[in-house]
Design a protein around this motif. Structure first.
Motif, PDB file in Angstrom:
ATOM      1  N   GLY A 163       0.811  -1.215   0.000  1.00 50.29           N
ATOM      2  CA  GLY A 163       0.000   0.000   0.000  1.00 50.29           C
ATOM      3  C   GLY A 163       0.840   1.259   0.000  1.00 50.29           C
ATOM      4  N   LEU A 164       1.949   1.276   0.784  1.00 45.46           N
ATOM      5  CA  LEU A 164       2.827   2.440   0.815  1.00 45.46           C
ATOM      6  C   LEU A 164       3.502   2.669  -0.534  1.00 45.46           C
ATOM      7  N   LEU A 165       4.000   1.595  -1.148  1.00 48.78           N
ATOM      8  CA  LEU A 165       4.661   1.736  -2.442  1.00 48.78           C
ATOM      9  C   LEU A 165       3.682   2.192  -3.512  1.00 48.78           C
ATOM     10  N   GLY A 166       2.488   1.576  -3.524  1.00 46.07           N
ATOM     11  CA  GLY A 166       1.508   1.979  -4.525  1.00 46.07           C
ATOM     12  C   GLY A 166       1.093   3.425  -4.380  1.00 46.07           C
ATOM     13  N   ALA A 167       0.849   3.888  -3.133  1.00 50.34           N
ATOM     14  CA  ALA A 167       0.457   5.274  -2.910  1.00 50.34           C
ATOM     15  C   ALA A 167       1.590   6.233  -3.266  1.00 50.34           C
ATOM     16  N   SER A 168       2.838   5.838  -2.971  1.00 50.56           N
ATOM     17  CA  SER A 168       3.975   6.700  -3.300  1.00 50.56           C
ATOM     18  C   SER A 168       4.130   6.871  -4.801  1.00 50.56           C
ATOM     19  N   VAL A 169       4.044   5.758  -5.528  1.00 52.60           N
ATOM     20  CA  VAL A 169       4.163   5.842  -6.988  1.00 52.60           C
ATOM     21  C   VAL A 169       3.035   6.678  -7.573  1.00 52.60           C
ATOM     22  N   PHE A 170       1.830   6.479  -7.062  1.00 51.72           N
ATOM     23  CA  PHE A 170       0.680   7.232  -7.578  1.00 51.72           C
ATOM     24  C   PHE A 170       0.828   8.722  -7.301  1.00 51.72           C
ATOM     25  N   ALA A 171       1.222   9.084  -6.067  1.00 58.55           N
ATOM     26  CA  ALA A 171       1.320  10.491  -5.694  1.00 58.55           C
ATOM     27  C   ALA A 171       2.443  11.201  -6.441  1.00 58.55           C
ATOM     28  N   LEU A 172       3.596  10.532  -6.558  1.00 55.45           N
ATOM     29  CA  LEU A 172       4.738  11.176  -7.205  1.00 55.45           C
ATOM     30  C   LEU A 172       4.592  11.252  -8.718  1.00 55.45           C
ATOM     31  N   SER A 173       3.756  10.397  -9.294  1.00 57.85           N
ATOM     32  CA  SER A 173       3.576  10.415 -10.743  1.00 57.85           C
ATOM     33  C   SER A 173       2.546  11.447 -11.198  1.00 57.85           C
ATOM     34  N   GLN A 174       1.790  12.009 -10.264  1.00 56.47           N
ATOM     35  CA  GLN A 174       0.776  12.990 -10.610  1.00 56.47           C
ATOM     36  C   GLN A 174       1.382  14.384 -10.729  1.00 56.47           C
ATOM     37  N   THR A 175       0.919  15.146 -11.695  1.00 56.14           N
ATOM     38  CA  THR A 175       1.361  16.531 -11.842  1.00 56.14           C
ATOM     39  C   THR A 175       0.616  17.411 -10.840  1.00 56.14           C
ATOM     40  N   THR A 176       1.309  18.410 -10.352  1.00 55.88           N
ATOM     41  CA  THR A 176       0.697  19.311  -9.372  1.00 55.88           C
ATOM     42  C   THR A 176      -0.347  20.187 -10.051  1.00 55.88           C
ATOM     43  N   ARG A 177      -1.513  20.262  -9.468  1.00 54.85           N
ATOM     44  CA  ARG A 177      -2.565  21.107 -10.001  1.00 54.85           C
ATOM     45  C   ARG A 177      -3.236  21.847  -8.843  1.00 54.85           C
ATOM     46  N   TRP A 178      -3.727  23.039  -9.199  1.00 50.25           N
ATOM     47  CA  TRP A 178      -4.392  23.877  -8.206  1.00 50.25           C
ATOM     48  C   TRP A 178      -5.887  23.938  -8.508  1.00 50.25           C
ATOM     49  N   THR A 179      -6.669  24.032  -7.460  1.00 45.29           N
ATOM     50  CA  THR A 179      -8.128  24.076  -7.591  1.00 45.29           C
ATOM     51  C   THR A 179      -8.655  25.343  -6.942  1.00 45.29           C
ATOM     52  N   ALA A 180      -9.512  26.067  -7.678  1.00 44.12           N
ATOM     53  CA  ALA A 180     -10.129  27.293  -7.162  1.00 44.12           C
ATOM     54  C   ALA A 180     -11.629  27.227  -7.397  1.00 44.12           C
ATOM     55  N   SER A 181     -12.369  27.927  -6.519  1.00 39.91           N
ATOM     56  CA  SER A 181     -13.837  27.904  -6.597  1.00 39.91           C
ATOM     57  C   SER A 181     -14.385  29.308  -6.423  1.00 39.91           C
ATOM     58  N   SER A 182     -15.416  29.614  -7.178  1.00 41.57           N
ATOM     59  CA  SER A 182     -16.135  30.884  -7.037  1.00 41.57           C
ATOM     60  C   SER A 182     -17.624  30.583  -6.917  1.00 41.57           C
ATOM     61  N   GLN A 183     -18.340  31.492  -6.259  1.00 38.90           N
ATOM     62  CA  GLN A 183     -19.769  31.323  -6.056  1.00 38.90           C
ATOM     63  C   GLN A 183     -20.515  32.504  -6.654  1.00 38.90           C
ATOM     64  N   LEU A 184     -21.604  32.206  -7.349  1.00 37.19           N
ATOM     65  CA  LEU A 184     -22.428  33.258  -7.916  1.00 37.19           C
ATOM     66  C   LEU A 184     -23.891  32.964  -7.662  1.00 37.19           C
TER      67      LEU A 184
END
Length: 540
Positions: A29-50
């Motif tokens: 589980g640790l190895l799988g989560a590490s590979v998954f997390a490190l292989s993902q590109t960093t992305r930012w999330t923003a939200s607005s309300q109207l």
């Protein structure tokens, strides 16, 4: 020990014996989560309300408000889910891409659509969420989507109002001209002395004048409403870089992977330690009981996430009981008097607790009573599910515990209650729920059965054998027994033990009622080299 009781010491020892399996699952589980997390590109999330109000207040647009429906006077106040889909549509996102200076090709628009999510929080409040490579870009995208949608909506509403106002002005002008043209026609009619025609033309002129005034008023109202377009719609909570979040969070993902590995390790260890072969087919049930399957119900199999057996519909329980009773009346399955059509005693029992065994016992007793034999149904499963709710408030078996032996049989017959069909009587479990009464109650059944008048047939429903008491005295009171087996719930070893115990107590198993058989199970459900226990008496 009650069913389902966990022996913690034995469980802990079992987990310790398989510690390497658990540790291997954690590392995986640790190895799988590490590979998954490190292989993902960093992305930012923003939200607005109207908040989106009516495109234009209905009271300001003249007669349009009279025919308005849920979409508003201009037909632009769409349902919340529809507007949410419009905000996330490629058509709107194309304008967002153009405003932000991004490439206007289809791939850019599709990529933005794949990371844009618009949720209708209420009927008029929306949450716009999107992702970006940086916090500032994510914020710009979320705010641009909300702002552009509001701007397009207001622009379309103003254009529609302007067009409607021009149409109203045109109608007013046309009606005025037509009204003026009638003046000369009225004078001519008056000159000819045709008063009737003149009156009709005057009425027509009044109608045209009224129509002209109304159209002019509508046009003025629409032009005035232009200033209020979009007044109830605004971006209430713009997205900011302070509220933007980034993913993935490597430490969190690795921790979650370790926890999942630990849970998986525990599950595999427990499954490996406590997995006992369950009865899954007709042949397995016949092999465990050394008796044929005399009735079976397809479907209603217990799944691995269910703690207990599913309850069958009442009509299916009745059909199973009638089929089992009919099978016992056949020559090849008739070793005892009850099965052959004469008076006798039969025990219906299951290895594991199931809500269906009591109903099957009732159905078998009903089938026996319909044949014209006086039948007694003894509900000896004190803690089981009530099969006849209208008898739960009556005295019964447990209330005979304190009765002297000399008068117990007479008292018992007074407690018999009419059943669901003619010639059927029921001895309820009773109202005494003390532990001593519940434990001693089943042991009174042999004496009650022995003191019955000649000619009675008896069907006894006993408690589940695993972790429960009372089977041996009940077996001593009957001639034979029928087992109710649930696919996926009853273990083959438990059923075999129960069969041996009943055989030793003098209540051999005549047949099995199987619940939950698979539709693709083509086995016969007859033991190898099966022979009836005794020779069969002639059929009636």
């Amino acid at each position: 020990m009650e069913p389902g009781t966990v022996v913690w010491r034995e469980t802990a020892q079992s987990l310790l014996r398989q510690k390497w399996l658990i540790m291997g699952c954690i590392v995986l589980g640790l190895l799988g989560a590490s590979v998954f997390a490190l292989s993902q590109t960093t992305r930012w999330t923003a939200s607005s309300q109207l908040v989106i109000g009516p495109a234009v207040p209905p009271a300001l647009v003249g007669k349009l408000s009279d025919g308005a429906d849920k979409t508003g006077p201009l037909g632009m106040d769409l349902p919340a889910e529809t507007q949410a889909r419009v905000m996330a549509s490629p058509t709107l996102l194309a304008a967002v891409v153009k405003q932000l200076g991004m490439p206007t090709d289809d791939k850019t628009i599709q990529d933005l659509a794949s990371v844009t999510r618009v949720k209708a929080v209420t009927d008029n409040a929306y949450l716009v969420t999107t992702d970006g490579p940086t916090a500032q870009k994510a914020v710009d995208r979320a705010n641009a989507i909300a702002s552009i949608y509001l701007a397009q909506r207001n622009t379309e509403a103003k254009a529609l109002l302007t067009n409607l106002a021009e149409q109203a002005q045109a109608r007013s002008k046309t009606a005025t001209q037509q009204s003026r043209s009638l003046v000369s026609q009225i004078d001519e009619a008056v000159g000819r002395g045709d008063n009737q025609t003149a009156a009709a033309l005057r009425d027509q002129r009044v109608g045209l004048a009224t129509e002209a005034r109304q159209a002019a008023d509508d046009a003025a109202a629409m032009l005035k409403a232009l200033a209020t377009v979009g007044a109830g719609s605004q971006l209430v909570t713009p997205a900011t870089t302070d509220t933007a979040s980034s993913s993935p969070i490597v430490a969190r993902d690795i921790l979650v992977g370790g926890i999942l590995g630990l849970v998986l390790g525990f599950g595999l260890a427990l499954l490996r330690s406590h997995l006992t072969p369950y009865i899954l087919t007709r042949d397995q049930a016949a092999r465990a009981t050394s008796s044929p399957v005399i009735a079976a119900s397809e479907g209603h199999r217990r799944r691995f996430w269910q703690r207990s057996a599913p309850e069958l519909p009442q009509y299916e329980i009745t059909a199973l009981g009638a089929e089992a009773s009919g099978a016992l009346a056949r020559r090849e399955l008739s070793p005892r008097a009850f099965a052959g059509g004469g008076p006798g005693a039969l025990l219906v029992v299951s290895a594991s607790p199931t809500p269906n065994s009591a109903g099957i016992a009732l159905a078998m007793a009903e089938a026996n009573a319909r044949d014209g034999r006086e039948t007694l149904l003894v509900l000896a499963d004190i803690e089981g599910t009530p099969v006849l709710p209208h008898l739960t408030g009556h005295e019964g078996l447990t209330d005979l515990v304190m009765e002297p032996a000399a008068t117990r049989a007479i008292r018992a017959r007074k407690l018999f209650r009419p059943g669901t069909v003619a010639d059927l009587y029921v001895l309820p479990p009773g109202l005494n729920h003390e532990e001593t009464a519940e434990a001693v109650g089943p042991s009174l059944v042999p004496g009650i059965v022995a003191d019955l008048p000649p000619g009675y047939s008896v069907v006894i429903h006993g408690p589940a054998s695993v972790g429960r008491h009372g089977i041996t005295p009940l077996a001593a009171a009957v001639d034979a027994s029928v087992l109710v087996v649930q696919v996926g719930l009853d273990k083959e070893m438990d059923v075999a033990r129960l069969t041996g115990a009943l055989q030793f107590a003098g209540a051999p198993v005549l047949g099995v009622v199987l619940i939950g058989a698979a539709s693709q199970d083509e086995t016969l459900g007859i033991p190898l080299n099966y022979k009836p226990l005794d020779s069969a008496p002639p059929m009636r």
